[in-house]
Design an enzyme around this catalytic site. Structure first.
Site, PDB file in Angstrom:
ATOM      1  N   GLU A   1       8.337  -7.794  19.306  1.00 51.93           N
ATOM      2  CA  GLU A   1       9.024  -7.405  20.540  1.00 51.93           C
ATOM      3  C   GLU A   1       9.459  -8.619  21.349  1.00 51.93           C
ATOM      4  O   GLU A   1      10.610  -8.717  21.784  1.00 51.93           O
ATOM      5  CB  GLU A   1       8.119  -6.518  21.390  1.00 51.93           C
TER       6      GLU A   1
ATOM      7  N   SER B   1      14.551  -1.194  22.012  1.00 50.17           N
ATOM      8  CA  SER B   1      13.953  -2.495  22.331  1.00 50.17           C
ATOM      9  C   SER B   1      15.000  -3.605  22.233  1.00 50.17           C
ATOM     10  O   SER B   1      14.869  -4.631  22.896  1.00 50.17           O
ATOM     11  CB  SER B   1      12.811  -2.812  21.353  1.00 50.17           C
TER      12      SER B   1
ATOM     13  N   ASP C   1      13.382  -9.722  22.245  1.00 45.70           N
ATOM     14  CA  ASP C   1      13.843  -9.755  23.628  1.00 45.70           C
ATOM     15  C   ASP C   1      14.309 -11.140  24.049  1.00 45.70           C
ATOM     16  O   ASP C   1      15.376 -11.294  24.658  1.00 45.70           O
ATOM     17  CB  ASP C   1      12.720  -9.300  24.559  1.00 45.70           C
TER      18      ASP C   1
END
Length: 645
Positions: free
Chosen positions: A318, A567, A322
């Site tokens: 994640e 995400s 990001d």
């Protein structure tokens, strides 16, 4: 004959009891618990920390206040509030504080045990389970998850009727862990004195847990790039592998930031999720060579640290996704990393909000000992310092790729948190949350029966929170269709994941969405009944917008992989809004709370978001509960925003 000195105290107690009025149910559980089963009754002498959220002032005017700074025709357009103005406007009244405080005193909770938070929003005291059960006319139970995790909760609780206008919620009561239960550990009930402040919380089920359904979905390794520098500029395979250049082509991203000393962009991660610097370097070598060795600006919240002990996709995926895309698309804009929670307890949405707005904080620990990180953390290796309360000025844009099922928490809990996002909007911050990856189903593909029972086989859709909060921007996912080019229209994401979308069961439709929803239902009324979703046409629909969420190339754990999810779409959309804010700041204008300019979006009219045994909703012309108003065109967005006052 009873002595007079005994009659007077007895009479006083009777008068106090009568003055409190009859108790009326304040909240009760609306749906059965999924997976959790009653285990046993807690020891009545065990001590628990109790938080009473006092009724805040003016929350019914929050949407009005937001429009006053967001609408171009408003006299206060672009004039954002100060933290002091927010705290003063929404603080509970003196009457509310005194009414609840006096009730506690009359009920036997000594004034020396009651503490009022600096924001006046919370009253806290420690009491035995038995005391609280009598106070709230409830019965606590210990609930047990199949993996061994235990949780204290009750099915309902009551308050004197005259207190109802002065209270928003009481904790711990109904809430059972909305995070994925982790390592088995008993709830930390301690047999201590009722005035003790040394309360051990239960282990937090962190939003960043490696088992969380929040994480991007891994398709597998990608061999198109190696450990040496590559161009990453081939647009012919964007249907198979999304790179920063693919996104630039899709969304007309040709702007380079120039106001980086004024603009701010934040990305939130929840421990133990963390980035690895070698992964950032590998990504930059291939896609943004002048960012080699660059790192995000770490904003440590409650001991948050970019840990390197645990390394795998589930720990690093994640954060890698990001930061790699957020930093590359906004280069050279510095990116702030809000790392929430220590390695022992992790963190929650409330812990993040505490750090951004001190008026939201309780004190001496978070908001719910079962859900939030409670600091100081006395456990070995924990963050043994006061909670991070108002330590960070909120960035102009904050991207968060995490969510929960709306029905996993009481409405009071969600409404109070949602209002806080609205307050951050008044400060000039745009908050983005991913809409979820399971279409109309909840996390882990859970759906609901009419009686409230949860199951993957149930027919009822489950909306995603905070996506249903009207004060945040909810971001769905699209895809470049297999075999298509970046110049062809995208569709709703239907590879590996499905764009989360639907309608809230709690939040009313905001004014800004009324016209779009009316058009949607008039032209594309979905073929479902109230058994499947709230079709009243008076509730908030989500997502608001979308961006690509399929086949992202990321560097993680030393090699490249392909991943999918909202995400991915959320930090990309956050990057684009950051670039818009930069253009406005460069021209001497304030960043604004995101209005919707539909003409500056690519309307998505293909694809669905299946779930709960149905095809879900369909992407159609105009706003829809799959892709919102569509994907952004940065050039058009900048032109429109620069034309505003």
């Amino acid at each position: 004959m009873i002595p007079l000195k005994l009659i007077f105290p007895l009479l006083l107690r009777v008068l106090l009891a009568n003055s409190q009025g009859s108790k009326k149910v304040f909240e009760k559980r609306g749906v059965p618990l999924s997976d959790w089963a009653e285990s046993h009754r807690p020891d009545p002498e065990s001590v628990i920390p109790v938080h009473i959220g006092l009724k805040q002032s003016n929350t019914e005017r929050l949407e009005e206040f937001l429009y006053s700074v967001a609408h171009p025709e408003s006299a206060r357009y672009g004039q954002h509030w100060t933290p002091e103005e927010v705290a003063r406007t929404f603080a509970p009244t003196t009457e509310t504080v005194k009414t609840v405080q006096n009730w506690l005193i009359d009920s036997g909770i000594g004034l020396n045990r009651i503490k009022l938070s600096p924001s006046r929003g919370w009253l806290k005291f420690n009491a035995t389970v038995g005391e609280v059960e009598e106070l709230l006319d409830c019965q606590y139970k210990i609930y047990r998850h199949p993996n061994g995790v235990e949780h204290l909760a009750t099915d309902s609780y009551s308050l004197p009727e005259e207190l109802h206008p002065h209270v928003e919620l009481v904790m711990p009561t109904l809430l059972i862990s909305h995070s994925d239960p982790g390592t088995p550990m008993h709830f930390g009930l301690d047999k201590r004195q009722a005035d003790s402040t040394d309360i051990q919380p239960g282990l937090l089920r962190s939003l960043g847990s490696p088992s969380s359904d929040n994480l991007p979905k891994l398709k597998g390794p990608f061999l198109g790039f190696g450990k040496k520098s590559g161009s990453g500029s081939d647009l012919s395979t964007c249907d198979e592998a999304i790179t920063p250049d693919c996104l630039r082509a899709l969304y007309n991203i040709q702007y380079k930031p120039v106001a980086t000393n004024k603009n701010t962009f934040g990305i939130a991660e929840y421990t133990p999720q963390a980035f690895l610097q070698p992964d950032l370097d590998l990504f930059f070598q291939n896609f943004s060579s002048n960012q080699a060795l660059k790192s995000p600006i770490l904003v440590s919240i409650d001991g948050g640290v970019a840990q390197t002990t645990n390394q795998s996709f589930n720990f690093n995926g994640e954060s890698s996704l990001d930061l790699e895309y957020g930093m590359t698309l906004t280069n050279p804009q510095p990116v702030q990393l809000y790392q929430v929670g220590d390695l022992i307890e992790g963190g929650s949405f409330n812990n993040l909000l505490d750090a951004l707005d001190k008026s939201f904080c309780t004190f001496e620990g978070g908001d719910d000992p079962n859900e939030d990180g409670i600091y100081p953390d006395p456990l070995p290796g924990g963050f043994n310092h006061p909670e991070s309360c108002g330590i960070a000025k909120p960035a102009n844009v904050i991207s968060t790729s995490y969510s929960m099922n709306e029905n996993n928490a009481p409405a009071s809990y969600l409404i109070r948190q949602c209002n806080e996002y609205g307050k951050l909007g008044l400060l000039g911050t745009t908050i983005l949350y991913s809409s979820g990856d399971r279409g109309v189903a909840g996390r882990n593909n859970i759906c609901v029966f009419p009686n409230g029972t949860l199951s993957v086989d149930a027919p009822g859709f489950i909306p995603s929170f905070p996506g249903t909060c009207p004060f945040i921007t909810s971001v769905g996912a699209t895809q470049v269709n297999p075999g298509a080019s970046v110049t062809e229209p995208e569709s709703a994401c239907e590879q590996v994941i499905f764009s989360g979308g639907g309608f809230s069961e709690i939040f009313s439709i905001p004014d800004y969405q009324k016209a779009a929803q009316a058009e949607y239902f008039a032209r594309h009324n979905p073929p479902y009944s109230s058994v499947q979703f709230n079709n009243s046409r008076v509730v908030r629909g989500y997502p608001d917008v979308s961006a690509n969420g399929a086949n992202y190339v990321i560097a993680v754990d030393g090699s490249f992989s392909l991943v999918f999810g909202t995400s991915a779409s959320t930090p990309v959309f956050g990057s684009i809004i950051t670039l818009v804010n930069d253009a406005r700041l460069a021209h001497g204008k304030n960043p604004i709370y995101t209005p919707e300019f539909q003409e500056a979006f690519n309307d998505i009219t293909n694809g669905t978001n299946p779930g709960c045994g149905t095809p879900g909703f369909s992407a159609v012309q105009g706003w829809d509960p799959v892709t919102g108003v569509g994907t952004p065109n940065l050039g058009k967005l900048i032109d429109k925003w620069l034309a505003l006052p």
